[in-house]
Structure formats: C-alpha cells, structure tokens
Design a protein around this motif. Structure first.
Motif, PDB file in Angstrom:
ATOM      1  N   LEU A  30       0.854  -1.181   0.000  1.00  0.00           N
ATOM      2  CA  LEU A  30       0.000   0.000   0.000  1.00  0.00           C
ATOM      3  C   LEU A  30       0.889   1.230   0.000  1.00  0.00           C
ATOM      4  O   LEU A  30       1.684   1.417   0.938  1.00  0.00           O
ATOM      5  CB  LEU A  30      -0.919   0.005   1.223  1.00  0.00           C
ATOM      6  CG  LEU A  30      -1.797   1.255   1.384  1.00  0.00           C
ATOM      7  CD1 LEU A  30      -2.783   1.371   0.214  1.00  0.00           C
ATOM      8  CD2 LEU A  30      -2.552   1.203   2.719  1.00  0.00           C
ATOM      9  N   THR A  32       1.310   5.110   0.474  1.00  0.00           N
ATOM     10  CA  THR A  32       0.554   6.176   1.147  1.00  0.00           C
ATOM     11  C   THR A  32       1.162   7.552   0.919  1.00  0.00           C
ATOM     12  O   THR A  32       0.560   8.552   1.302  1.00  0.00           O
ATOM     13  CB  THR A  32       0.492   5.881   2.652  1.00  0.00           C
ATOM     14  OG1 THR A  32       1.833   5.783   3.157  1.00  0.00           O
ATOM     15  CG2 THR A  32      -0.247   4.582   2.917  1.00  0.00           C
ATOM     16  N   GLU A  94      -1.180   6.612 -10.756  1.00  0.00           N
ATOM     17  CA  GLU A  94      -0.914   6.027  -9.449  1.00  0.00           C
ATOM     18  C   GLU A  94       0.466   5.397  -9.412  1.00  0.00           C
ATOM     19  O   GLU A  94       1.116   5.200 -10.443  1.00  0.00           O
ATOM     20  CB  GLU A  94      -1.971   4.970  -9.135  1.00  0.00           C
ATOM     21  CG  GLU A  94      -3.374   5.546  -8.992  1.00  0.00           C
ATOM     22  CD  GLU A  94      -4.388   4.461  -8.666  1.00  0.00           C
ATOM     23  OE1 GLU A  94      -4.094   3.280  -8.945  1.00  0.00           O
ATOM     24  OE2 GLU A  94      -5.445   4.783  -8.116  1.00  0.00           O
ATOM     25  N   ILE A  96       2.149   1.998  -8.284  1.00  0.00           N
ATOM     26  CA  ILE A  96       1.770   0.611  -8.031  1.00  0.00           C
ATOM     27  C   ILE A  96       3.034  -0.184  -7.747  1.00  0.00           C
ATOM     28  O   ILE A  96       3.955  -0.218  -8.565  1.00  0.00           O
ATOM     29  CB  ILE A  96       1.011   0.001  -9.215  1.00  0.00           C
ATOM     30  CG1 ILE A  96      -0.203   0.865  -9.582  1.00  0.00           C
ATOM     31  CG2 ILE A  96       0.591  -1.420  -8.899  1.00  0.00           C
ATOM     32  CD1 ILE A  96      -1.208   1.003  -8.459  1.00  0.00           C
ATOM     33  N   THR A  98       4.533  -4.024  -6.701  1.00  0.00           N
ATOM     34  CA  THR A  98       4.214  -5.452  -6.755  1.00  0.00           C
ATOM     35  C   THR A  98       5.337  -6.219  -6.090  1.00  0.00           C
ATOM     36  O   THR A  98       6.524  -6.006  -6.410  1.00  0.00           O
ATOM     37  CB  THR A  98       4.066  -5.911  -8.201  1.00  0.00           C
ATOM     38  OG1 THR A  98       3.113  -5.080  -8.871  1.00  0.00           O
ATOM     39  CG2 THR A  98       3.578  -7.359  -8.267  1.00  0.00           C
ATOM     40  N   GLY A 105      -0.112  -4.318  -5.508  1.00  0.00           N
ATOM     41  CA  GLY A 105      -0.546  -3.397  -4.476  1.00  0.00           C
ATOM     42  C   GLY A 105      -1.440  -2.293  -4.990  1.00  0.00           C
ATOM     43  O   GLY A 105      -1.802  -2.245  -6.166  1.00  0.00           O
ATOM     44  N   THR A 106      -1.782  -1.371  -4.094  1.00  0.00           N
ATOM     45  CA  THR A 106      -2.645  -0.232  -4.423  1.00  0.00           C
ATOM     46  C   THR A 106      -1.963   1.041  -3.949  1.00  0.00           C
ATOM     47  O   THR A 106      -0.916   1.019  -3.290  1.00  0.00           O
ATOM     48  CB  THR A 106      -4.025  -0.384  -3.765  1.00  0.00           C
ATOM     49  OG1 THR A 106      -3.854  -0.502  -2.345  1.00  0.00           O
ATOM     50  CG2 THR A 106      -4.732  -1.617  -4.294  1.00  0.00           C
ATOM     51  N   SER A 107      -2.599   2.192  -4.296  1.00  0.00           N
ATOM     52  CA  SER A 107      -2.025   3.491  -3.955  1.00  0.00           C
ATOM     53  C   SER A 107      -3.126   4.442  -3.560  1.00  0.00           C
ATOM     54  O   SER A 107      -4.216   4.434  -4.165  1.00  0.00           O
ATOM     55  CB  SER A 107      -1.239   4.034  -5.152  1.00  0.00           C
ATOM     56  OG  SER A 107      -0.796   5.346  -4.896  1.00  0.00           O
ATOM     57  N   THR A 108      -2.826   5.244  -2.544  1.00  0.00           N
ATOM     58  CA  THR A 108      -3.778   6.281  -2.117  1.00  0.00           C
ATOM     59  C   THR A 108      -3.361   7.654  -2.593  1.00  0.00           C
ATOM     60  O   THR A 108      -4.067   8.626  -2.356  1.00  0.00           O
ATOM     61  CB  THR A 108      -3.907   6.276  -0.579  1.00  0.00           C
ATOM     62  OG1 THR A 108      -2.618   6.578  -0.012  1.00  0.00           O
ATOM     63  CG2 THR A 108      -4.394   4.918  -0.086  1.00  0.00           C
ATOM     64  N   SER A 110      -1.113  10.008  -5.886  1.00  0.00           N
ATOM     65  CA  SER A 110      -0.778   9.993  -7.304  1.00  0.00           C
ATOM     66  C   SER A 110       0.387  10.929  -7.561  1.00  0.00           C
ATOM     67  O   SER A 110       0.709  11.795  -6.729  1.00  0.00           O
ATOM     68  CB  SER A 110      -1.980  10.420  -8.162  1.00  0.00           C
ATOM     69  OG  SER A 110      -2.374  11.736  -7.823  1.00  0.00           O
TER      70      SER A 110
END
Length: 939
Positions: A30, A32, A94, A96, A98, A105-108, A110
């Motif tokens: 993740l 942040t 974003e 990202i 891996t 993964g994800t991102s909050t 940009s």
C-alpha cells in the motif's frame, strides 16, 4: 486485529498467533505517500507506504503513471523505496508496487508528470539547447527538423479536439487559406474548426487568456534581460565617456603620433589579432551555418528530393495512386519554380512520370485484361494528363483483340489446332491464355457439363460455334460496359460528379458514336459470317469463304446438332440483348437465326426421308392380332420424333418470326413432308415385290396359336410367302389410311406445321393406289388358279352334260375348288380377319363369273345333266353365300338361268336331298365360311 488475537486460548488447542503474523506479512503493498508529488521525467522520488516488500529480491514490480520504474528502484525498507520517474505517457497516475509476498498493491496518492517546456529559437537561455530532436507539429510525425521550423504544438494551451471534417471541405470553405499558424495565409477560424471543434466557450476563453499570458511573458522576458545586463551598459558608457574626454583634451585628431592615431592603431591591431585568433573558429562557424542551412533546405523540401526514388519504388510495388498524389502535390508546389535545384529535380520527376505514362498505356492495351483493370489504368492515365484519349485507345485495342480471338477460334478447327491428335492429347490452344482471366468466366454458361467423350462424339462445327459463342459472350459484355462507362463519364468519377474530365469524356464519346457502332457491327458481322461459313457456306460471297469457310471436309450435321447450334446462338443473342445493345446492331444475328431455323427444318425433313427409307430393312413380318406389323408404328414414331426435334427450331422467341409463315418455306416443308410419305409407301411397294430369297429366313411370321382367331394349320416358324407378304402389306396399308395418317395429321397441326390437308390427301391417295395394286396382284395370284381349275374339273373323265348319270352328289372338282377357297380364307384370316370379306368376295366373284361362263357355253343339257349342274351351282352358291356380292349373285343367276328348269317334284326333292348331303358331309369345311363372332384380341 488485536482483539481478534487476544481471545482466550484453550491449552489443548494450538496457538494461532504465528499464523496471524504470517498473514500480516502477506498483505498487498500500500503506497501512502510520494515526495515530490510532481516533476519532470527522471526526477528522483521517495515512495513511502506499508508492506513494500521483505527485501530487494521481494520487489518484482514498480510503475509510476503507467511507466515501469523497476530498473531504477532502490529498496530501502518495508516502508520506503527510492527510484526515478521515467518518461511515461500519462500526465498523472498512481504508484503501483508489486511484491512476491503480497502481490499487486494499491495506492492512495498519485504523481503528476511535468512536461518540460521547449525553448524557442528566439528565447534567451543560459544553457546550451540541444537542437537534434525536434518534432514536426504539422504532421505529428517524429521527424528531426531544424529549429527554424519549430513552433508550439498547442499555442492555445487547452486540450486538442480534432474534428472529422474532410480536408477537401475545409479547402472549399476557406479558399486560399490555411490552418497552419505558421503560414502567411493562416486562418484562425480554420484552425479552431480543425483542432477545437468540440471545445466549450469557457475553454476558448481560457485559451485567449493563455495567449495573453504568453505575450506578456515574452515582453517581461526582454525587459528582465535588459535589467540583468544594466551594469554592463553603465560600465561601457563610463569607458566611452572617459575616452571621449581624453580625446577632447588632447586636441589633436589626425596628426601623426597623436593620441587618436595611436588609439586607431591599437584598435586595428586588436581587430587583426582578434581576426587571427578567431578566423578558424569563425570559418568553421560559417561552414557549419551553410551546412545547417543546406540541411534545413533538404529537410524542408525532402519530399521533392526523395520524390524520384519514391516514384520508382511505388511503381515497382504497383501503388500508382500514391505516385499520382505525390506528383499532383509536387506539380502544384514546384511546377512553376524558378529555383535551379528545384527545376532540376522536378525535371527528373517529370521524366519518371513520362515513363509511368508509357507503362500504364502498355498495361492498358495489353490483352487479356479485366474491365476493372481497364478502368483503373484509364483513370490513372487521365490523372497523369496523358496525351490523347487512353479510353478510346483501349476500346479500339479490345475491338481488334476480340476480332482476333474470333478468327483464331475458326483457324484452330480448320487448321487442326485444338483438335485431338492420334495419341489423344490436346494440342495447345491459342485461346488457352484466356482460361486464367475472369473476363471469360460467365455467371451462366451456354453449355451444360459435358461427359469426357464429348469431344470425340460432337461434330467440330458444333464445338466451334459453342467456343465462338463463349468468346463473344465472355468479351463483348465487358467491351460494351467499357463504352457505357466512357459515354457517361464514370471512368473518371465513380460518384458521377461533374468535372472537366467527365465532360471531356462525354464530348469525345459523342464524337465517336458512329465509330463504335461500326465496331459492334463488325464484331456481330464477323460472328455471323464465321457461323455461316461453318453451316451455310452457300450464303457467303466467294471472296469471304477464304476467311470464314473451309469446312467442306467436315461431317454434315444432322437436325439434332443444328438444333443445339440454334440453342447456342439464341443464348448468345439473349446475352447480348440483356446488355441493352440496340436491336439494329443485333439484327444480323436474328437473320442468321432465321436461316438456321429454316436450314434445320429442311435438313431434318431430308434426314427423316433417309431414315424412313431404311425402315423397310427393319420389317420382321411379325404381325399382331390385327394383322399389323411394327412398320407403321415405327414410321409414326419416326415422324413424331422428327416433329419433336423441330419443336425448338420452330419455337418463336421474342423478336423472331414464324418460319412456317414464309410461303417458300411452307411450300418446301410441305413438299418434303409429302416426299417422306411417298418414300414410305414406295418402301412398302418394294417389300411386296421382293422374292422369297430376299426375305431373311430369321424373320418368320409369328402366330399366336392360342388365339381362336388364328388359323390352326399355320405353325410357328412359318416363313411368309410372297402372297402372305402382299396380305401383310395390304393390312398395313389399311392401318395407315385409317389410323397412322390421321394421327400424323394431328401431330402436324399440334406442332404448327401447315399444309396438313395436302400431306394427308396425297398420302391417302398414294396408299390407296398401292392398296389397289397389291390387292389386284393378290387376287390375280389366288383367284386365277381356282377359276382355272373349274373347267378341267367339270369335264374330267370325258364328262358330258348331255349324257350323264343320275346325280349322286357334288363332284370332287367343286369340293377341290371349295378347299382352295378355304385355303385362301385361312391364309387371309391368319394375317388379318378384316381382309377376309374383301378378298373372299373377290375370289368368289371370280369363281362365280367362271361358272357362269362355263354354264353358258354348254349347248344343251340332259335331264340328269341339268340336275347335276343345278346341284353343283346351288351347292357352291350356298357354301360361299356369306361372301356373295351383287356381281357374284348376278353371275350365279345367269348361270342358273342357262339351265333347264326342274319341273318334276322328284327332281326337286333329289336336289334338296343331295344338297343336304353335301352340306352335312362338308360341314367342317364349310364352317370357316360362317361369320366369326370372335373379335381379335388387342395386344
């Protein structure tokens, strides 16, 4: 999570805490935070987050704004990664991460990718600007150009929205203008429609604001540059003022050794020294500037310089459309140029285009070719402004080629080309090169699929006509369509829009209508003459036989083959009529069809005459229970088949006339039909005159012995005598008159043949005459021996009517005569029951006449002689009473009148007793003279 793992734990149950810790490590990465949050390509950024991997090996993927940054990534810890941003396509995206342990993964947060501003050629810069990689914004193609042609791709600073309006429409709407903002004829309206047709009004207001900012920025940039160099200007000003003050205080200006002179010398030496120091550098700069200018010219006008080579390549690839477009563009740009370099290159372009014109004209006139290719080449030549009229040249070449094909078709069969050689192989055909072209592939063939033996069985004239029709139907439609396209101008405009080329084409077509009409007439006349030469050579002038004739040694065609040829020619005519070719141009084919139909009619009738002649050879003398052989049925069947074979030739198609309405044809057909009837009747007569030795022994008369209508004395295998043949032919003649000729008359009328009444009348008269001749011949053969045996029988044993004993019965001579009559009866009955009354009446008439003559020749009778004569006359009369006619009765009456009358009752009684005794003793023999109640059984 903490509450979940602090539940009470049973001592007997394994603890779950290590497993929970493992699950926490395997959660997906993740992101942040990122620092900085924006920047240009290759900016170094720091990424923070959770679960970013257990080590460098665990990190398997990192992308920022869609660009893979894994190669520059440096793993610091599970919550920190350092990398550089690559040149991504997306402006914002974003981050990202891996990992092997946590996956994708994800991102909050940009990252915004900033595009670096380009420095224009007139912008001031404190650093060296790389001039290698610039982009041509006119074509949006990545091409290196010089800084001179650099300009901003989006001067308004808002999102581009390309419209879908065609370039041609824009040129028509804004004539003489351009949407290129670097052009002298720049049209702002054109640019907005082309690049911002979908932009809102607010966006356009924003674009106007951006333009104002750019103008202000440029003005402020120039002022700032001046302010930054202000101290330098002041220093230069002070130095110039001090020099000016010293010069004024010196007072001497041009005096040798003065300060001014010394200063001038110093400046000249400084200038020379500077020139010496920088001469090489400045020379290289001048050379570089000239090279750069040459490269700029080559780059700017490389379309023209590369055009000759591009033309050659595109011609080799067959991309003629590209060549024509490039040529039109070059012609519009450099056609009237005065620049020597451009004129030299453009002359080379014109040379290549001239070669292309020659190549296209050669391909256009090449045969065979499809209609599509012809239209394409004509359009290319027209676009290239080829001299002359390529379309008409193509039409003329196609006309000559079709005529050549037609003539070659005839020559192949006459010279033996294309025929089968002794080994059975087919020689190469001059028309074989057409097999691969689509122009000969017809939607509907004139012929149905042929068996493998068709070439061996079919006469060469039939093969020739069908092949010739294939050539005409395969080529003439495309030829006609090419002319129609030439007339309506569709050769140059598929949409039919008016243009100078279209109008010129229509004008040329109007001037050449008569010439094209002569071409069509020449082709149809050649088609007709070639067919006439093969089938109707007598209708051609002697001068044309050498070109179209030469079929004298070929097999003569029958009516069936002529019918097939008529079918082929009709199909050819229908195919050409479907093209809407004027009827007057096809009239020669209609005339040919009329003559072919008449010829087919006459040939069929003549061949039928020969077939009817040969029918006599098939006579097997096998009679049915009506006394008829198969010969009348075969004759009727032959005639019906002839009429059926004439159904198609006599059929009246649209535009044709009824051949039987022509007086000459009608008279000839009637005469030939009558001739057929007479030939058959003559055949019957010849059969009747054949001797016994001429009859095949295998053809024996066959009698159904089980039938009660058959004479029991005739055994199977009995060979017909000449008298029996006469009877059989008489029976056939009777059947012809009553049945066959009437049936044929109905068939003639059904098939539309005229003159039926004459044909029937002549036929009936001829068969009646034959019947009379044959009947007389038979009666002569049978009646004369019977009548001739009476007188010797009467006077046998020196019998004398004046001196004889009392009668005891009928004497043997009379019984012998009756037996002979019974023999004739049996012979006739065996053949035909219907002939019995006619034949027996004539036999009886002859016998009665002879008895009358003999009685009248007796000078006197005794009483017993008179009684004996009356007994024999009455016995004979009563025995054959069923076949007495008026002449026979008259003869018997005269004979009885010549006898003395019986006055004694005893004599009358004796006469009656003797008559009864005769009838009783001869009952079996006399039964045959009784009328039969049994009808012949039909088979």
């Amino acid at each position: 999570r903490r509450a979940f793992f602090q539940v009470p734990i049973d001592p007997g149950v394994p603890r779950l805490l290590p497993h929970a810790t493992m699950s926490r490590a395997r959660q997906p990465p993740l992101v942040t935070g990122i620092s900085p949050k924006e920047g240009a390509a290759w900016t170094k950024v720091t990424i923070r987050g959770e679960n970013l991997g257990t080590g460098p090996a665990d990190l398997i993927g990192l992308s920022i704004c869609g660009h893979n940054c894994l190669l520059t990534a440096e793993w610091m810890s599970a919550s920190k990664i350092v990398c550089r941003v690559g040149p991504a396509k997306d402006d914002k995206g974003e981050i990202i991460v891996t990992t092997k342990s946590g996956g994708l993964g994800t991102s909050t947060v940009s990252f915004k990718l900033l595009r670096p501003e380009r420095i224009g050629i007139l912008d001031q810069s404190a650093v060296w600007v790389d001039e290698m990689n610039y982009y041509d914004m006119r074509t949006d193609r990545n091409k290196g150009i010089s800084p001179l042609s650099l300009r901003p791709s989006n001067p308004l600073g808002i999102e581009l929205d390309k419209g879908k309006i065609p370039q041609k429409d824009m040129e028509l709407t804004f004539p003489g203008m351009s949407g290129d903002f670097t052009s002298e004829n720049f049209s702002a309206t054109w640019y907005l429609i082309e690049n911002h047709s979908g932009s809102s009004f607010e966006q356009l207001k924003m674009a106007a604001s951006n333009l104002k900012k750019q103008a202000t920025k440029k003005n402020e940039g120039s002022l700032a540059y001046v302010k930054g160099g202000l101290s330098t200007f002041f220093e230069a000003q002070d130095a110039l003022a001090a020099i000016h003050q010293r010069l004024e205080s010196d007072g001497t200006e041009r005096v040798e050794g003065s300060m001014t002179q010394r200063l001038e010398n110093i400046l000249n030496r400084a200038s020379d020294t500077a020139d010496t120091l920088f001469q090489e550098v400045l020379g290289r700069k001048d050379k570089a500037d000239s090279t750069r200018n040459a490269l700029n010219v080559l780059q700017r006008f490389k379309f023209l310089f590369n055009l000759p080579l591009n033309i050659e390549r595109n011609i080799q690839k067959g991309d003629y459309d590209v060549v024509i477009n490039d040529y039109e563009k070059a012609k519009s740009l450099f056609g009237n140029t005065e620049v020597p370099v451009f004129k030299k290159v453009y002359a080379e372009v014109e040379t290549r285009i001239g070669a292309l014109r020659s190549l296209l004209l050669e391909k256009l006139l090449q045969t065979p070719s499809t209609l599509h290719d012809q239209k394409r080449y004509i359009r290319y030549l027209s676009d290239l402004h080829a001299p002359g009229d390529p379309a008409w040249l193509c039409i003329y070449a196609q006309h000559k080629w079709i005529l050549e094909l037609m003539q070659n078709c005839r020559d192949e069969f006459i010279m033996g080309v294309g025929a089968l050689d002794p080994e059975g192989d087919t020689r190469p055909s001059a028309l074989g090169r057409l097999s691969h072209t689509a122009s000969l592939n017809r939607g509907g063939s004139l012929r149905t699929p042929r068996p493998s033996t068709w070439r061996f069985e079919t006469p060469q004239q039939v093969q020739f006509v069908e092949k010739l029709s294939d050539v005409v139907i395969g080529q003439l439609p495309n030829f006609w369509k090419l002319w129609i396209s030439y007339v309506n101008g569709s050769l140059f405009s598929e949409t039919g829009e008016k243009s100078g080329q279209v109008e010129k084409s229509k004008k040329n077509a109007r001037q050449r209508q008569n010439d094209f009409k002569k071409m069509i007439e020449e082709m149809t006349n050649r088609l007709v003459k070639l067919i006439r030469g093969a089938l109707l050579p007598t209708t051609l002038p002697q001068a044309e036989l050498s070109l179209c004739g030469g079929w004298e040694n070929k097999t003569e065609l029958t009516g069936a083959w002529l019918t097939q040829i008529i079918h082929t020619v009709r199909a050819c005519h229908e195919a050409l009529s479907a093209l809407e070719i004027p009827n007057d141009l096809l009239q020669v084919i209609q005339d040919l069809l009329l003559e072919l139909r008449v010829h087919c009619l006459m040939v069929t009738l003549l061949h039928t005459t020969d077939d009817v002649k040969r029918l006599a050879e098939k006579e097997d003398w096998v009679v049915d229970n009506e006394g008829i052989t198969s010969l009348p049925s075969q004759f009727e069947q032959c005639m019906v088949q002839m009429l059926q074979s004439l159904k198609e030739p006599l059929e009246i198609k649209p535009g044709e006339i009824n051949v039987l309405q022509l007086d000459q044809v009608q008279d000839q057909a009637t005469e030939l039909s009558v001739s057929i009837m007479k030939v058959f009747i003559n055949s019957l007569e010849q059969l009747s005159t054949k001797t016994d030795g001429d009859i095949n022994a295998a053809h024996n008369i066959s009698v159904d012995l089980s039938s009660p209508d058959r004479f029991p004395g005739v055994q199977e295998g009995f060979s017909p005598t000449s008298e029996q043949r006469l009877l059989i032919i008489l029976s056939n003649c009777h059947y012809l008159e009553k049945r066959t000729f009437l049936n044929l008359a109905d068939h003639f009328e059904k098939h539309g043949l005229t003159g039926t009444e004459k044909i029937t009348r002549v036929s009936v008269d001829a068969v009646r005459q034959l019947d009379r001749n044959l009947f007389e011949a038979y009666i002569e053969r049978r009646a004369d021996p019977i009548a001739g045996s009476l007188e010797p029988g009467i006077y046998a044993g020196y019998f004398d009517w004046r001196d004889c004993q009392t009668p005891t019965g009928v004497r043997n001579y009379l019984k012998e005569a009756l037996v002979n009559i019974i023999t004739v009866h049996a012979e006739v009955f065996t053949v035909s029951k219907d002939l019995v009354p006619r034949v027996l009446s004539k036999i009886v008439e002859s016998v009665a006449d002879e008895m009358c003559r003999l009685m009248q020749c007796v000078s006197s009778f005794s009483k017993n002689g008179a009684l004996q004569a009356r007994l024999e006359l009455c016995a004979l009369r009563d025995a054959i009473a069923a076949f007495l006619n008026a002449e026979s009765n008259a003869s018997f009456k005269l004979a009885l009148d010549a006898l003395p009358q019986l006055h004694s009752g005893a004599d009358k009684k004796l006469l009656e007793e003797l008559l009864n005794k005769f009838k009783s003793s001869m009952q079996l023999q006399l039964t045959c003279f009784q009328p039969s109640c049994v009808q012949p059984v039909k088979r």
